[in-house]
Design a protein around this motif. Structure first.
Motif, PDB file in Angstrom:
ATOM      1  N   GLY A  93       3.574   9.450   8.074  1.00  0.00           N
ATOM      2  CA  GLY A  93       3.278  10.791   8.566  1.00  0.00           C
ATOM      3  C   GLY A  93       1.870  11.222   8.225  1.00  0.00           C
ATOM      4  N   ARG A 128      13.051  11.787   8.437  1.00  0.00           N
ATOM      5  CA  ARG A 128      11.946  12.025   9.367  1.00  0.00           C
ATOM      6  C   ARG A 128      11.924  13.475   9.849  1.00  0.00           C
ATOM      7  N   ARG A 129      13.098  14.050  10.090  1.00  0.00           N
ATOM      8  CA  ARG A 129      13.142  15.454  10.527  1.00  0.00           C
ATOM      9  C   ARG A 129      12.666  16.394   9.420  1.00  0.00           C
ATOM     10  N   SER A 186       8.731   4.768   7.933  1.00  0.00           N
ATOM     11  CA  SER A 186       8.152   6.009   8.474  1.00  0.00           C
ATOM     12  C   SER A 186       6.816   6.305   7.821  1.00  0.00           C
ATOM     13  N   ALA A 232       3.187  14.987  11.261  1.00  0.00           N
ATOM     14  CA  ALA A 232       3.432  14.235  12.490  1.00  0.00           C
ATOM     15  C   ALA A 232       3.928  12.864  12.061  1.00  0.00           C
ATOM     16  N   VAL A 233       5.145  12.507  12.461  1.00  0.00           N
ATOM     17  CA  VAL A 233       5.818  11.332  11.928  1.00  0.00           C
ATOM     18  C   VAL A 233       5.984  10.270  13.007  1.00  0.00           C
ATOM     19  N   GLN A 237       8.912  16.221   9.419  1.00  0.00           N
ATOM     20  CA  GLN A 237       8.381  16.964  10.559  1.00  0.00           C
ATOM     21  C   GLN A 237       8.460  18.464  10.314  1.00  0.00           C
TER      22      GLN A 237
END
Length: 244
Positions: free
Chosen positions: A240, A215-216, A238, A224-225, A219
């Motif tokens: 995004g 996720r990082r 997840s 935008a996650v 991002q």
């Protein structure tokens, strides 16, 4: 200590380097992971990739829709997407499906894996009938039904290299490499940054993984996650959307 072989498990095939486990499910010996969810790969595709990218609702308003995928595998995601798009897309529409795959499966392996879903047999047969017996290099296929067209482009090789060479701006991405813990290169900051560069403004991405570092990396690439409830047996997934 020596152990006896499992009578329900076949040896890895060549060149696919997979075995068949737990009810004839394809399993990658290289990455130590199944090609799709042990619960139900088809329902996982619908939950994670179709619903995660707000499909097929978005198909209904698009004359041309482009999907990018990391990891073609058995082709299940493509066939399930094709089915959903065929039902939802307007007349005259075109679906462009780009998938990036390092290890292409043989025709027989794909057909065996897809036989778990008899109601997909028509499209599975169309795909495997046109798939090379022992595929090498890129593959370009096109399927026409009435006024609607589906094009499939397989970019064969290392995903980062091939993604840099590819000409596409995807409206939606399926991030479907093997487990991040077992195949971290498919989830690296560099690769996901390249994904962002090949995403149309406002484009989306979805993955079954909710790993913090994945996720990082999304991002950092400009997405935008958010977490959403995962497929059966997984608490989170997840999704995004590209911002800016």
């Amino acid at each position: 200590m020596n152990t006896l072989p499992d009578p329900n498990e076949t040896k890895p095939s060549a060149p696919d380097q997979l075995s068949w486990r737990e009810g004839d499910m394809p399993y990658s010996e290289e990455f130590g992971d199944f090609y799709y969810s042990k619960t139900d790969g088809r329902s996982e595709c619908r939950h994670v990739f179709l619903a995660g990218n707000d499909l097929p609702e978005r198909f209904a308003g698009s004359n041309v829709f482009t999907i990018g995928e990391l990891g073609f595998g058995t082709g299940l995601n493509f066939i399930e997407t094709w089915s959903a798009w065929q039902m939802a897309a307007p007349e005259g529409a075109r679906l462009e499906f780009h998938s990036f795959e390092l290890h292409l499966l043989s025709r027989e392996t794909m057909l065996r894996a897809l036989s778990a879903w008899p109601d997909l047999a028509g499209r599975s047969q169309q795909l495997t009938d046109t798939w090379p017996q022992r595929p090498e290099g890129d593959i370009e296929l096109e399927f026409v039904s009435g006024s609607k067209t589906v094009s499939l482009r397989i970019h064969h090789g290392q995903a980062l290299l091939r993604l840099g060479e590819a000409r596409l701006l995807a409206d939606a991405w399926y991030l479907d490499g093997f487990s991040p813990a077992r195949n971290p290169e498919m989830w690296s900051a560099e690769l996901l940054g390249a994904v962002a560069q090949k995403t149309a403004p406002g484009g989306t991405a979805a993955t079954y993984s909710a790993a913090g570092w994945v996720r990082r990396n999304l991002q950092a690439a400009g997405f935008a996650v958010e977490k959403r409830p995962g497929h059966v047996g997984k608490r989170d997934m997840s999704v995004g959307r590209l911002i800016g």
